[in-house]
Design a protein around this motif. Structure first.
Motif, PDB file in Angstrom:
ATOM      1  N   LYS A 253       8.152 -61.979  -2.038  1.00  0.00           N
ATOM      2  CA  LYS A 253       7.434 -61.905  -3.316  1.00  0.00           C
ATOM      3  C   LYS A 253       5.946 -61.673  -3.084  1.00  0.00           C
ATOM      4  N   VAL A 254       5.386 -62.401  -2.118  1.00  0.00           N
ATOM      5  CA  VAL A 254       3.960 -62.250  -1.812  1.00  0.00           C
ATOM      6  C   VAL A 254       3.689 -60.834  -1.321  1.00  0.00           C
ATOM      7  N   LEU A 255       4.540 -60.343  -0.420  1.00  0.00           N
ATOM      8  CA  LEU A 255       4.343 -58.992   0.110  1.00  0.00           C
ATOM      9  C   LEU A 255       4.476 -57.937  -0.980  1.00  0.00           C
ATOM     10  N   THR A 256       5.457 -58.106  -1.859  1.00  0.00           N
ATOM     11  CA  THR A 256       5.597 -57.121  -2.930  1.00  0.00           C
ATOM     12  C   THR A 256       4.399 -57.137  -3.862  1.00  0.00           C
ATOM     13  N   PHE A 257       3.736 -58.279  -3.961  1.00  0.00           N
ATOM     14  CA  PHE A 257       2.515 -58.342  -4.766  1.00  0.00           C
ATOM     15  C   PHE A 257       1.324 -57.785  -3.994  1.00  0.00           C
ATOM     16  N   LEU A 258       1.186 -58.134  -2.709  1.00  0.00           N
ATOM     17  CA  LEU A 258      -0.013 -57.777  -1.942  1.00  0.00           C
ATOM     18  C   LEU A 258      -0.037 -56.319  -1.498  1.00  0.00           C
ATOM     19  N   LEU A 259       1.100 -55.739  -1.166  1.00  0.00           N
ATOM     20  CA  LEU A 259       1.097 -54.368  -0.663  1.00  0.00           C
ATOM     21  C   LEU A 259       0.522 -53.368  -1.675  1.00  0.00           C
ATOM     22  N   PRO A 260       0.920 -53.400  -2.933  1.00  0.00           N
ATOM     23  CA  PRO A 260       0.279 -52.488  -3.889  1.00  0.00           C
ATOM     24  C   PRO A 260      -1.210 -52.789  -4.074  1.00  0.00           C
TER      25      PRO A 260
END
Length: 153
Positions: A113-120
């Motif tokens: 969840k964190v990665l899906t938020f941070l990558l964009p």
């Protein structure tokens, strides 16, 4: 093998209750003697003594067997208890491993969840930084009226 004694057809009236009581009392007391009225039907004394020795030997073997059977039963009980303890430990360990796996899965879900938020967001920040660099290094100077290269006097 010759029979110890031979008898023709004899019709007798037998009191089974009395016979049962005799056997039970004989088994309890260890006395297997017969009443005097039955003496004529008995085999010779030498054969009786041999039979008594055989019975005594069988009784000793039975006692030995009982002892060995009890020892085997105790060994089996001990082994069963040890196996139950080992099984309980294995179940405990399996429960701990499952709990750790669940926790790790939860952490993985949170990471995703964190990665899906941070990558964009990272992509947006990179683009914004490139725009700012472009403004600062090139086009921004011209817009501000600063020449591209400074010339020394």
């Amino acid at each position: 093998m010759d029979p110890l004694y031979q008898a023709g057809s004899i019709f007798m009236k037998v009191n089974t209750l009395q016979g049962k009581n005799m056997v039970e009392s004989g088994l309890q007391s260890g006395d297997f003697s017969l009443p005097p009225s039955w003496r004529p039907c008995l085999p010779p004394p030498a054969d009786v003594e041999m039979l008594q020795q055989k019975v005594a030997g069988l009784q000793r073997e039975l006692e030995d067997f009982k002892k060995e059977a009890l020892q085997a039963i105790h060994s089996l009980e001990d082994a069963f208890c040890e196996m139950n303890e080992a099984l309980a430990q294995q179940e405990e360990q399996a429960a701990r491993v499952k709990q750790r796996l669940r926790e790790e899965e939860d952490r993985g879900i949170v990471r995703n969840k964190v990665l899906t938020f941070l990558l964009p967001r990272e992509k947006q920040l990179r683009e914004h930084c490139q725009q700012l660099e472009g403004l600062l290094l090139g086009r921004g100077r011209e817009a501000l009226g600063i020449p591209k290269k400074f010339q020394a006097n």
